[in-house]
Design a protein around this motif. Structure first.
Motif, PDB file in Angstrom:
ATOM      1  N   LEU A   1     -10.516  -1.399   5.820  1.00 14.84           N
ATOM      2  CA  LEU A   1     -10.558  -2.122   4.540  1.00 14.84           C
ATOM      3  C   LEU A   1     -10.480  -3.629   4.773  1.00 14.84           C
ATOM      4  O   LEU A   1     -11.202  -4.408   4.137  1.00 14.84           O
ATOM      5  CB  LEU A   1      -9.390  -1.674   3.646  1.00 14.84           C
ATOM      6  CG  LEU A   1      -9.428  -0.203   3.216  1.00 14.84           C
ATOM      7  CD1 LEU A   1      -8.173   0.142   2.396  1.00 14.84           C
ATOM      8  CD2 LEU A   1     -10.679   0.101   2.400  1.00 14.84           C
TER       9      LEU A   1
ATOM     10  N   GLU B   1      -6.510   1.271   7.096  1.00 19.76           N
ATOM     11  CA  GLU B   1      -6.317  -0.095   6.592  1.00 19.76           C
ATOM     12  C   GLU B   1      -7.139  -1.130   7.368  1.00 19.76           C
ATOM     13  O   GLU B   1      -7.731  -2.031   6.756  1.00 19.76           O
ATOM     14  CB  GLU B   1      -4.828  -0.447   6.605  1.00 19.76           C
ATOM     15  CG  GLU B   1      -4.533  -1.617   5.708  1.00 19.76           C
ATOM     16  CD  GLU B   1      -3.061  -1.862   5.507  1.00 19.76           C
ATOM     17  OE1 GLU B   1      -2.242  -0.966   5.816  1.00 19.76           O
ATOM     18  OE2 GLU B   1      -2.725  -2.964   5.031  1.00 19.76           O
TER      19      GLU B   1
ATOM     20  N   ARG C   1       0.839  -1.197   0.000  1.00 20.67           N
ATOM     21  CA  ARG C   1       0.000   0.000   0.000  1.00 20.67           C
ATOM     22  C   ARG C   1       0.879   1.254   0.000  1.00 20.67           C
ATOM     23  O   ARG C   1       1.902   1.308   0.659  1.00 20.67           O
ATOM     24  CB  ARG C   1      -0.938  -0.009   1.213  1.00 20.67           C
ATOM     25  CG  ARG C   1      -2.158  -0.877   0.912  1.00 20.67           C
ATOM     26  CD  ARG C   1      -3.110  -0.943   2.051  1.00 20.67           C
ATOM     27  NE  ARG C   1      -3.684   0.326   2.461  1.00 20.67           N
ATOM     28  CZ  ARG C   1      -4.648   0.995   1.799  1.00 20.67           C
ATOM     29  NH1 ARG C   1      -5.102   0.538   0.651  1.00 20.67           N
ATOM     30  NH2 ARG C   1      -5.133   2.116   2.276  1.00 20.67           N
TER      31      ARG C   1
END
Ligand SMILES: Cc1ncc(COP(=O)(O)O)c(C=O)c1O
Length: 355
Positions: A19, A16, A3
């Motif tokens: 997600l 994160e 990322r």
């Protein structure tokens, strides 16, 4: 691909853990055997989720009981119309602070609906007007301002004092990034895609007494705050998955310490960049210090070629979407809640060594 640190102004980085949790739940939410995006918005499970997200939002932002929270669509831009359509009939007049790109859009849009004045226009948008610079009409239905100007990188360092005229505020790029006294506002609205979740969801917080103002003739039901409030934001299908993701973002926010912790985190990140820019012989920030945004740091070398070289070097180090808006040119580092401190440290490190 690891990322990257994505400095996009919006849609922007998501935390994160959010997600990953969404990924884990994508095909089976809470043992229902279906994804949230497959659920009827009228189902028992979904209504419980939706109401839970509203409660979490109220807690995170400290929304008093005499305010409604609406989960709508159409982005902040549709609110540029919704605000005058719902509030302008009180006196037929409204004041706008024109302090940047979106503030000006809101102003121009509102002028289509009635007697709307610029109570301040800062010209080059590098500073927020002081209280004494506001030319306020005590007879205005409301005073509109944009709390954080995403394009120019400015933020109101104080809340305007309007002597009873309700504050209507575009908080798209600063909502939940710091504590805000909601009781000082008439209406707050924000698109979700910076600090709250994916694009497609718009959050409106509106004080109960303002719902009694008759909307302008021709205002569609979907844009009428009172109708939306009476129907629990479900006159039609809401942005179901976006609201679910907002819930996950709010869980993350709470775990991180809420808006108080976010302010500290955001101040720290922004200071790192402003300090590096101040030290740099190459770059400068035009925004006067007291008006500087904690969310969007705009700076430039003054040369398109040098800025382009910087963007290239940043990308090679995993830092992307740093090109500023066409209105300012240069570089813009947007660092909403989800941008980790390491992102700001890495960017500051590059500014320090860039020749
Ligand atoms: C402060 C501000 N207001 C309004 C908008 C427009 O939002 P939307 O695209 O959700 O209509 C933006 C988008 O970047 C913004 O930053």
């Amino acid at each position: 691909m690891p990322r990257v640190f994505n400095f996009s102004a919006g849609p922007a980085m998501m935390p994160e853990p959010v997600l990953l949790r969404a990924a884990a739940e994508i095909a089976d939410f809470g043992g229902t055997g279906m994804s949230v995006m497959e659920m009827s918005h009228r189902s028992k499970e979904y209504v419980a989720l939706f109401e839970g997200v509203e409660t979490k939002f109220r807690t995170a932002m400290g929304v008093p009981g005499n305010y409604k929270v609406l989960f709508l669509q159409g982005g902040a831009t549709l609110q540029f119309s919704a605000v005058p359509m719902n509030l302008l009939a009180r006196t037929g007049k409204a004041d706008y602070a024109v302090t940047g790109f979106f503030a000006q859009k809101a102003f121009k849009c509102a002028r289509m609906y009635g007697n709307v004045r610029a109570a301040a226009d800062t010209g080059d948008y590098t500073a927020i007007p002081g209280q004494e610079d506001l030319d306020l009409d005590p007879g205005a239905s409301y005073f509109h301002f944009c709390h954080n100007n995403t394009v120019y990188g400015t933020r109101w360092p104080y809340l305007p004092e309007t002597g009873g005229v309700p504050l209507a505020c575009d908080m798209s790029s600063s909502i939940l990034s710091e504590p805000i006294d909601v009781s000082k506002f008439g209406v707050i609205y924000a698109g979700a895609q910076k600090n709250m979740g994916p694009a497609g969801l718009t959050v409106v917080v509106v004080r109960d007494d303002l719902l009694e103002i008759p909307p302008l003739p021709g205002t569609p039901d979907l844009l009428t705050y009172k109708s939306q409030a009476e129907n629990g934001s479900m006159i039609n299908t809401p942005a179901t998955y976006g609201v679910y993701l907002l819930g996950l973002v709010l869980d993350w926010l709470e775990e991180e310490g809420g808006v108080v912790a976010m302010e500290k985190h955001n101040r720290e990140k922004a200071s790192l960049i402003y300090d590096s820019v101040e030290r740099s012989p190459v770059f400068a920030c035009k925004v006067e210090p007291r008006s500087r945004s904690m969310m969007n740091v705009v700076f430039s070398s003054g040369s398109d070629e040098t800025d382009a070289r910087f963007l290239k070097e940043a990308a090679a180090r995993g830092m992307v979407t740093l090109k500023a808006h066409r209105a300012t040119g240069g570089i813009r580092a947007s660092m909403y809640n989800a941008m980790p401190l390491e992102g700001a440290e890495r960017l500051a490190g590059l500014i320090d060594v860039f020749k």
